[in-house]
Structures are given as structure tokens and as C-alpha cells.
Scaffold this motif. Structure first.
Motif, PDB file in Angstrom:
ATOM      1  N   PRO A 215      45.851  49.959  91.297  1.00  0.00           N
ATOM      2  CA  PRO A 215      45.931  51.565  90.895  1.00  0.00           C
ATOM      3  C   PRO A 215      45.722  51.461  89.252  1.00  0.00           C
ATOM      4  CG  PRO A 215      47.672  50.656  91.988  1.00  0.00           C
ATOM      5  CD  PRO A 215      47.092  49.528  91.855  1.00  0.00           C
ATOM      6  N   ALA A 216      46.087  50.387  88.319  1.00  0.00           N
ATOM      7  CA  ALA A 216      45.646  50.488  86.994  1.00  0.00           C
ATOM      8  C   ALA A 216      44.193  50.301  86.845  1.00  0.00           C
ATOM      9  CB  ALA A 216      46.592  49.521  86.467  1.00  0.00           C
ATOM     10  N   ARG A 217      43.430  49.430  87.514  1.00  0.00           N
ATOM     11  CA  ARG A 217      42.042  49.225  87.374  1.00  0.00           C
ATOM     12  C   ARG A 217      41.377  50.239  87.770  1.00  0.00           C
ATOM     13  NH1 ARG A 217      39.765  44.391  90.477  1.00  0.00           N
ATOM     14  NH2 ARG A 217      41.229  43.332  88.988  1.00  0.00           N
ATOM     15  N   LEU A 218      42.019  51.106  88.990  1.00  0.00           N
ATOM     16  CA  LEU A 218      41.133  52.165  89.085  1.00  0.00           C
ATOM     17  C   LEU A 218      41.212  53.593  88.290  1.00  0.00           C
ATOM     18  CD1 LEU A 218      39.775  52.589  91.836  1.00  0.00           C
ATOM     19  CD2 LEU A 218      41.824  53.780  92.890  1.00  0.00           C
ATOM     20  N   ALA A 219      42.575  53.647  87.617  1.00  0.00           N
ATOM     21  CA  ALA A 219      42.691  54.523  86.531  1.00  0.00           C
ATOM     22  C   ALA A 219      41.745  54.255  85.349  1.00  0.00           C
ATOM     23  CB  ALA A 219      44.265  54.537  86.242  1.00  0.00           C
ATOM     24  N   ARG A 220      41.552  53.136  85.110  1.00  0.00           N
ATOM     25  CA  ARG A 220      40.888  52.817  83.950  1.00  0.00           C
ATOM     26  C   ARG A 220      39.268  53.290  84.133  1.00  0.00           C
ATOM     27  NH1 ARG A 220      43.961  48.208  83.410  1.00  0.00           N
ATOM     28  NH2 ARG A 220      42.361  47.109  84.430  1.00  0.00           N
ATOM     29  N   LEU A 221      38.996  52.770  85.441  1.00  0.00           N
ATOM     30  CA  LEU A 221      37.507  52.987  85.931  1.00  0.00           C
ATOM     31  C   LEU A 221      37.273  54.723  86.087  1.00  0.00           C
ATOM     32  CD1 LEU A 221      35.718  51.300  88.522  1.00  0.00           C
ATOM     33  CD2 LEU A 221      35.519  54.059  88.514  1.00  0.00           C
ATOM     34  N   ALA A 222      38.174  55.373  86.497  1.00  0.00           N
ATOM     35  CA  ALA A 222      38.192  56.868  86.453  1.00  0.00           C
ATOM     36  C   ALA A 222      38.078  57.485  85.006  1.00  0.00           C
ATOM     37  CB  ALA A 222      39.388  57.398  87.133  1.00  0.00           C
ATOM     38  N   ALA A 223      38.827  56.888  84.082  1.00  0.00           N
ATOM     39  CA  ALA A 223      38.736  57.678  82.788  1.00  0.00           C
ATOM     40  C   ALA A 223      37.689  57.216  82.279  1.00  0.00           C
ATOM     41  CB  ALA A 223      39.948  56.995  81.956  1.00  0.00           C
ATOM     42  N   MET A 224      36.959  55.990  82.397  1.00  0.00           N
ATOM     43  CA  MET A 224      35.644  55.711  81.846  1.00  0.00           C
ATOM     44  C   MET A 224      34.437  56.608  82.481  1.00  0.00           C
ATOM     45  SD  MET A 224      36.148  51.404  82.031  1.00  0.00           S
ATOM     46  CE  MET A 224      34.513  51.102  81.695  1.00  0.00           C
ATOM     47  N   ALA A 225      34.400  56.780  83.548  1.00  0.00           N
ATOM     48  CA  ALA A 225      33.333  57.385  84.250  1.00  0.00           C
ATOM     49  C   ALA A 225      33.496  58.936  84.390  1.00  0.00           C
ATOM     50  CB  ALA A 225      33.378  56.882  85.852  1.00  0.00           C
ATOM     51  N   ALA A 226      34.538  59.520  83.886  1.00  0.00           N
ATOM     52  CA  ALA A 226      34.804  60.755  83.907  1.00  0.00           C
ATOM     53  C   ALA A 226      33.708  61.658  83.147  1.00  0.00           C
ATOM     54  CB  ALA A 226      36.041  61.393  83.430  1.00  0.00           C
ATOM     55  N   GLY A 227      33.193  62.466  83.963  1.00  0.00           N
ATOM     56  CA  GLY A 227      31.969  63.360  83.244  1.00  0.00           C
ATOM     57  C   GLY A 227      30.530  62.866  83.142  1.00  0.00           C
ATOM     58  N   LEU A 228      30.435  61.552  83.915  1.00  0.00           N
ATOM     59  CA  LEU A 228      29.194  60.927  83.633  1.00  0.00           C
ATOM     60  C   LEU A 228      28.226  61.649  84.612  1.00  0.00           C
ATOM     61  CD1 LEU A 228      27.550  58.536  82.408  1.00  0.00           C
ATOM     62  CD2 LEU A 228      28.026  57.478  84.614  1.00  0.00           C
ATOM     63  N   ARG A 229      26.964  62.087  84.089  1.00  0.00           N
ATOM     64  CA  ARG A 229      26.025  62.909  85.034  1.00  0.00           C
ATOM     65  C   ARG A 229      24.903  61.677  85.219  1.00  0.00           C
ATOM     66  NH1 ARG A 229      29.965  65.005  86.108  1.00  0.00           N
ATOM     67  NH2 ARG A 229      30.458  67.090  85.884  1.00  0.00           N
TER      68      ARG A 229
END
Length: 431
Positions: free
Chosen positions: A227-241
């Protein structure tokens, strides 16, 4: 290779959606097809688009006509998660095999082309395929799959994803440079498996940076059990188009419910798509289970379904059939037939950046006709299929089922045995 061979590639032809059609292509009428809402219609195709839809028998044909009575007409599926470079290699891994599958470019291309044709025969007129780059083989696999894309132009759309193994540290420097080269060569998507890198966060940062530079989508393999790794990935990828896709995320199904729910909420907030693999795992996937589709959908995550491995060591019996993926979602994940099919068609096309398809005038002529009267029966017994890509028939599968004669005396009181066939025909047993 199957008996039906793809035409020779035209390396100078454009890759646009209308490249294989011309203004003088004769209109094709699909007569008497059943739609998912129960209507019986005629559908006229012109070029790569649906020109008109009318009640059965109402549309005239300026060109060929195909009788689709007894068939259900649907938007064509798309395959969002294939592995063409490793497909059809399972037989080379057994104890009685002659040895490892050849990694020569021409042999990889032959297998990748056969795999794509198998999936096209199932109905997938577009597929995104993950291809390994870097290490000893360099860009050989990608070159082979790009050749497959050119060979199949006009039959199916093939979209390669460049997948390096290591991207961080000294060991990853060459792969990082090779990933950039892969995008320049024609890889449509930047991908990878951060779980395999010593620095998953650094790996993800590198992939996102290259994708942002080139305006490419991102498609990453992850088990999703951290879950922690997934949360970091989601935070980094948010908004990427134009967007980030994760798969197969089977590890989410093994997390405690509250942890899985929080992870799903983060993925939804970041606008990340999840591609699950109901038919099994793939290279880089550690689990054979499926991502928790209903939990993800309830959180607002866009979920599509793919086929994963097609008869390679990860799944020696993989079929690459979108309708089987939909069947498994309906039978095991508790989705309605309409929801399950949407995950392999409408949503899968959206993941690939393709336009929406409806059986209405003006929409792309990307269609699948399957013998059956309603979607639930089609997902149960999807034998005979007609596949339409860019307004023309590109694949047919016909199945005939026959039974031996029965005891006439034993069945006399039953009015004879039922026969399969078109509702308005007296044809023999057929499906």
C-alpha cells in the motif's frame, strides 16, 4: 502460422485510422443483426464509419451484404494487456522441448504476428502489447513487434509498450538510454515493472519523466500488494496526461479490506486506470488471482480487463480471448454481463486512447458479430464470430456442432430433439 496470412506490409503507408479505407470503398450492409438492447437492425458501413442504422430490412446495399440474423452485434473488444514478444513459447519450456524459444527477430515477429491474429480472430481489433527492451536482447523484441504492427496494418492496430527491467543506478543507465530510443523507434507507450527494480520509486520517476517528455501514456506492471508503494506511485502519477495505467494489481485482493479500500481511493483520486487479468497472470505478475474489480469500481477507479499471457510460461494455456475475460468477470467477479463486456470493449478502448464505439451512425466501424441472441448467451458460448475493422470484415470463425441420430422411439413423445440454428431457418444443428 494460421492458413490466413496477413498481407505484405507497406512501409510507406500512414498509420492513421483511415489509411486502409478509400472514398470509393463499397458500402457494406450488415443485415438483421440483433443489438444488445434487443432491436433487430440493418447497419450500413461506409469507409471506416457506420453510415446508417435502421430497422431490419430497411437499408439497401450499394455493395456487399452480410446476413447477420442469429448474431449479436457489439462494439469490438480491444486488448489492453498482451505480451506478444513472449507469446506461443510455452512448448519450448517443457522437459521434452528441443530448447528455449528462438530469440531471433524473425522468429519473434512470426510468433507475435500469429498471436495478434489469434486475438483478432477472437474480436480484438486493437491491442496494447508489453515488449521487453534492454539487457542482452536490446531492442530486438521491439523491432520484431514493430514489424508485426506494419504487417497487420489494415487488419488490426498494434500498440507496443516499451518495458525495461532496471532503470536506476549504474545497471540501469543503458536501459534508460534504450528506453528513450524505443520511444523514438515507435513504442506507443512507456512501461515497466518498478517492483523488480532495487529502487521502485526512482524507476517510476524515470518512466514518468520520459513519458512526459514525449507525451506518451504510461503502463506499469505492479502486483499492488504494497500500500505504501502504491500510494507513492499514485501521488507521483496524479495528473499526468495522457494517463497512467497499472496492472494486473492482483495483490490488492490479498490486502485487508480497509487497506485495499484506501489504496483504491488513492488510485481513483490520481486518475489511474487498472487493467485486471481475469484469465491469469503474465510475465512479471506474481499472483494468479484477479484484482478486486468491484471494490475498485465502487471507489471510482476506471477498470479494464485484458488477457495477459498467451501460451507462454506464465500461462501455458492462455487464450487471449476478450470474451473469456468478460465471462470470468461475470461468473466469478459478480459483474452483470453488460458491465463485464464493457471492461473488454468500451473501457479497454478508452485505455488505448481510441474513440468510443456504438452501433450508431457516425461511430467507428469497429464491430464484433457473435452468434447468439443476448449478451449472457454470447459470453457463455461465443463460438462463431465475424470481426469488422475499419469497415471491412477482417476475420471469421465458424463453428458447426453436429450430433448423431437419436432413438426415434425414445424421443417421439418429446416432439423430437431441439436443433440449434437460426430462429427462422430449418438448418441442421449449428452454433
Amino acid at each position: 502460422m494460421p492458413d490466413s496470412q496477413p498481407r505484405r506490409p507497406d512501409d510507406n503507408a500512414p498509420d492513421s485510422a483511415d489509411a486502409a479505407t478509400t472514398a470509393d470503398t463499397p458500402a457494406l450492409v450488415l443485415g438483421g443483426a440483433r443489438l444488445a438492447d434487443g432491436r433487430a437492425v440493418d447497419v450500413r458501413l461506409s469507409g471506416s464509419r457506420i453510415e446508417a442504422v435502421g430497422t431490419a430490412g430497411s437499408l439497401t446495399a450499394r455493395g456487399p451484404r452480410i446476413d447477420l440474423r442469429g448474431y449479436l452485434l457489439l462494439p469490438a473488444p480491444a486488448e489492453p494487456h498482451a505480451h506478444s514478444d513472449t507469446a506461443l513459447t510455452a512448448d519450448s519450456a517443457g522437459p521434452d522441448s528441443p530448447g528455449p524459444a528462438s530469440q531471433r527477430a524473425e522468429d519473434i515477429q512470426r510468433r507475435a504476428t500469429e498471436a495478434a491474429l489469434l486475438q483478432l480472430g477472437h474480436g480484438a481489433t486493437a491491442l496494447r502489447t508489453h515488449v521487453r527492451v534492454g539487457d542482452v536482447q536490446g531492442l530486438v523484441q521491439l523491432e520484431a513487434v514493430l514489424q508485426t504492427r506494419r504487417a497487420l496494418r489494415g487488419l488490426a492496430d498494434v500498440m507496443p509498450v516499451a518495458v525495461p527491467r532496471i532503470l536506476t543506478g549504474v545497471a540501469g543507465a543503458d536501459s534508460l538510454a534504450m528506453l528513450r530510443d524505443a520511444v523514438k523507434m515507435g513504442a506507443a507507450v512507456v512501461g515497466g515493472c518498478p517492483d523488480l527494480d532495487p529502487d521502485p520509486t526512482g524507476y517510476t520517476e524515470a518512466v514518468l519523466e520520459i513519458a512526459a517528455e514525449h507525451g506518451c501514456p504510461v503502463d506499469l506492471h505492479t502486483d499492488g500488494d504494497d500500500p505504501a508503494r502504491l500510494a507513492r506511485l499514485a501521488a507521483m502519477a496524479a495528473g499526468l496526461r495522457p494517463g497512467v495505467t497499472l496492472g494486473p494489481c492482483a495483490g490488492l485482493a490479498h490486502l485487508p479490506l480497509d487497506a485495499a479500500t484506501r489504496a483504491a481511493d488513492r488510485l481513483a483520486a490520481a486518475g489511474i486506470t487498472v487493467v485486471c487479468l481475469p484469465q491469469g497472470g503474465c510475465a512479471g505478475a506474481e499472483r494468479r488471482t484477479t484484482a478486486p474489480v468491484r471494490l475498485l469500481r465502487s471507489a471510482g477507479v476506471r477498470v479494464a480487463a485484458g488477457s495477459g499471457a498467451l501460451r507462454d510460461t506464465a500461462n501455458p494455456v492462455g487464450r487471449g480471448d476478450p470474451l473469456e475475460a468478460a465471462y470470468l468477470l461475470a461468473s466469478q467477479a459478480g459483474l452483470r454481463a453488460e458491465q463485464a463486456y464493457a471492461l473488454v470493449s468500451t473501457t479497454a478502448r478508452a485505455v488505448l486512447g481510441l474513440p468510443d464505439v456504438r452501433v450508431e451512425a457516425g461511430f467507428p466501424a469497429e464491430l464484433l458479430a457473435v452468434r447468439g441472441e443476448r449478451l449472457s448467451s454470447v459470453l457463455s458460448l461465443a463460438y462463431s464470430r465475424i470481426v469488422i475493422h475499419r469497415g471491412r470484415v477482417v476475420a471469421r470463425t465458424s463453428a458447426v456442432r453436429e450430433y448423431c441420430d437419436s432413438d426415434a422411439d425414445a424421443t417421439a413423445g418429446l416432439g423430437g430433439l431441439p436443433r440449434q440454428g437460426r430462429p427462422d431457418s430449418g438448418s441442421g444443428p449449428r452454433n
